[in-house]
Design a protein around this motif. Sequence first.
Motif, short mmCIF file in Angstrom:
data_model
loop_
_atom_site.label_atom_id
_atom_site.label_comp_id
_atom_site.label_asym_id
_atom_site.label_seq_id
_atom_site.Cartn_x
_atom_site.Cartn_y
_atom_site.Cartn_z
N PRO A 1 0.80 -1.15 0.05
CA PRO A 1 -0.20 -0.06 0.03
C PRO A 1 0.78 1.25 0.04
O PRO A 1 1.76 1.49 0.92
CB PRO A 1 -0.75 -0.24 1.35
N PHE A 2 0.40 2.20 -0.92
CA PHE A 2 1.02 3.66 -1.10
C PHE A 2 2.64 3.22 -1.75
O PHE A 2 2.86 4.45 -2.36
CB PHE A 2 1.10 4.23 0.28
N SER B 1 14.98 9.90 0.61
CA SER B 1 15.06 9.77 2.26
C SER B 1 15.38 8.17 2.46
O SER B 1 15.26 7.28 1.51
CB SER B 1 13.72 10.18 2.97
N LEU B 2 15.93 8.12 3.69
CA LEU B 2 16.08 6.70 3.94
C LEU B 2 14.89 5.96 4.85
O LEU B 2 14.67 6.89 5.85
CB LEU B 2 17.56 6.51 4.51
N MET B 3 14.42 5.08 4.67
CA MET B 3 13.47 4.39 5.65
C MET B 3 14.08 3.56 6.71
O MET B 3 15.21 2.87 6.70
CB MET B 3 12.48 3.48 4.63
N GLN C 1 12.70 6.86 -3.08
CA GLN C 1 12.45 8.02 -4.03
C GLN C 1 11.17 8.67 -3.61
O GLN C 1 10.21 8.23 -3.79
CB GLN C 1 12.46 7.75 -5.31
N MET C 2 11.27 9.88 -3.11
CA MET C 2 10.10 10.84 -2.78
C MET C 2 9.59 11.80 -3.88
O MET C 2 8.32 12.08 -3.84
CB MET C 2 10.44 11.62 -1.57
N ILE D 1 2.87 9.34 1.25
CA ILE D 1 2.01 8.97 2.43
C ILE D 1 2.93 7.78 3.16
O ILE D 1 3.08 7.45 4.32
CB ILE D 1 0.64 8.67 2.37
N GLY D 2 3.30 6.73 2.24
CA GLY D 2 4.04 5.68 2.85
C GLY D 2 5.35 5.76 3.32
O GLY D 2 5.63 5.39 4.48
N GLY D 3 5.99 6.86 2.81
CA GLY D 3 7.24 7.32 3.48
C GLY D 3 6.97 7.95 4.97
O GLY D 3 7.59 7.56 5.92
N MET D 4 5.89 8.92 5.07
CA MET D 4 5.45 9.35 6.28
C MET D 4 5.01 8.14 7.39
O MET D 4 5.68 8.29 8.48
CB MET D 4 4.35 10.31 6.17
N ILE D 5 4.59 7.18 6.96
CA ILE D 5 4.03 6.29 7.74
C ILE D 5 5.23 5.14 8.18
O ILE D 5 5.58 5.15 9.60
CB ILE D 5 3.42 4.93 7.11
#
Length: 480
Positions: free
Chosen positions: A151-152, A218-220, A227-228, A268-272
């Motif tokens: 998802p996302f 950004s690094l998760m 890639q944002m 949104i996935g990155g934010m989560i």
Amino acid sequence: MGKEIGVTVKKSEDFSEWYTQTVIKSELADYAPVKGLIVLRPDGYSIWESLKSSLDKKFADTGHRNGFLPTLIPESLLTKEKDHFAGFNPEVFWVTKSGDGELGDRLALRPTSETLAYTLFAKWIRSWRDLPLKINFWNTALRAEIKATKPFLRTSEFLWQEGHTVHVNSEEAEKEVTDILELYKKTVEEELAIPVITGKKSEKEKFVGAVYTLTMESLMPDGKALQMGTSHFLGQNFSKPFELKYADKENVESYAWQTSWGVSWRLIGGMIMVHGDDRGLVLPPRVAPIQVIIIPIYYSDEDKEKIEKISKEIEEKLKDAKIRVQVDNREQLTPGFKFNEWEMKGIPLRIEIGPKDLEKNQVTFARRHNRQKDDQAITGLVERVVSELDKIHNDMFSDAKKILEDRTSEVNTYDEFKTELEKGRLIKAPICDNPKCEEEIKEETSADVRVITNDAKDTSSKCIKCSDQSTIRPLFARGY
């Protein structure tokens, strides 16, 4: 049942399962009946709308206007720019029938809009007076992501914006590419509290058909780069096959210069991933659908009447200050259940009001990002809530930035590179200008060049792969 048990795995132990549970149980999204597709629930869509609103204002301020494009693109249009089309061909969904009848020309469900938009731009643009043309499209794209969907992050249909601009010269177009990337960076850092690194993609990793691609990475927490957003200088690579020309002031025809750029709900996935914890979501205040949840706590009818009254008064005052606030007065649920539920949903600030608080003319603040609690006087509460939400954003950004910096390593040998990679790092490493070295590193380690920063030039080191003289020291990582 899901609400009662919450997220059942730790983020540090099974990141993938933690992520999926967090998305589903916090009610941001759900799986659709078709494999590879998701449904956005109201909270998830609210976050997207918040990002859309922020970006739309910035686009309008810089002279861009929104338009709409249809979903279907004739195959004959896609093949006009062969290199570009070849890059997307494995991902394209095709429509071959209309009712029971066969279509003469297959129709593609739009994987991206360059070919469709530029056919139209060639009709609309006649002279220098029509330029610059700056259009943005809020739409969906469809790409056949059937295997490793998430998802996302990787779905067959996704929400995004894609901007397309046309200019009289390369300087103006290249400025657009740079300005848009900075606009994206500002939005992601100031709305989502996610620090990003900007720069250029390598030749191997650039957008198909672009002269070059600028990227925001950004690094998760699982050690993979995300890639944002990207911004592409297309030069005249599309204007020539699409006959996109303009007449200058001397009435001499020239091919136009172009850009394209976009971000998707991948943000949104990155934010989560960046902010969430073992209890679920942790939402940055500026995009949270609910910024403040008020929980009345009472044990008698007398207490109930007083506490509900003050809760409603606080709610109204916060609404007047444009704070997104809600009172949870569901009587069938205990305060503890409510605490857990709103924590899983990631609401930035919880205000608890009980009988003892009322006696002291105070409330309790419970912050989601660090789970710290303290007492606050009811007098002047609105100003403190506004201040607190800004502080929460700044704390979240600072925490994420420190983690990004701590997990960025610099190495000089291939052995060091592989060791740091297994730790889930973003790695600065010297490399030569032979594309084969980049390809072999990717084949052997699954890591690629994520971003070449402006200060990446390095001609005094040795390439980690072949030991020839390096030319740059880009950032490598495994990616989504």
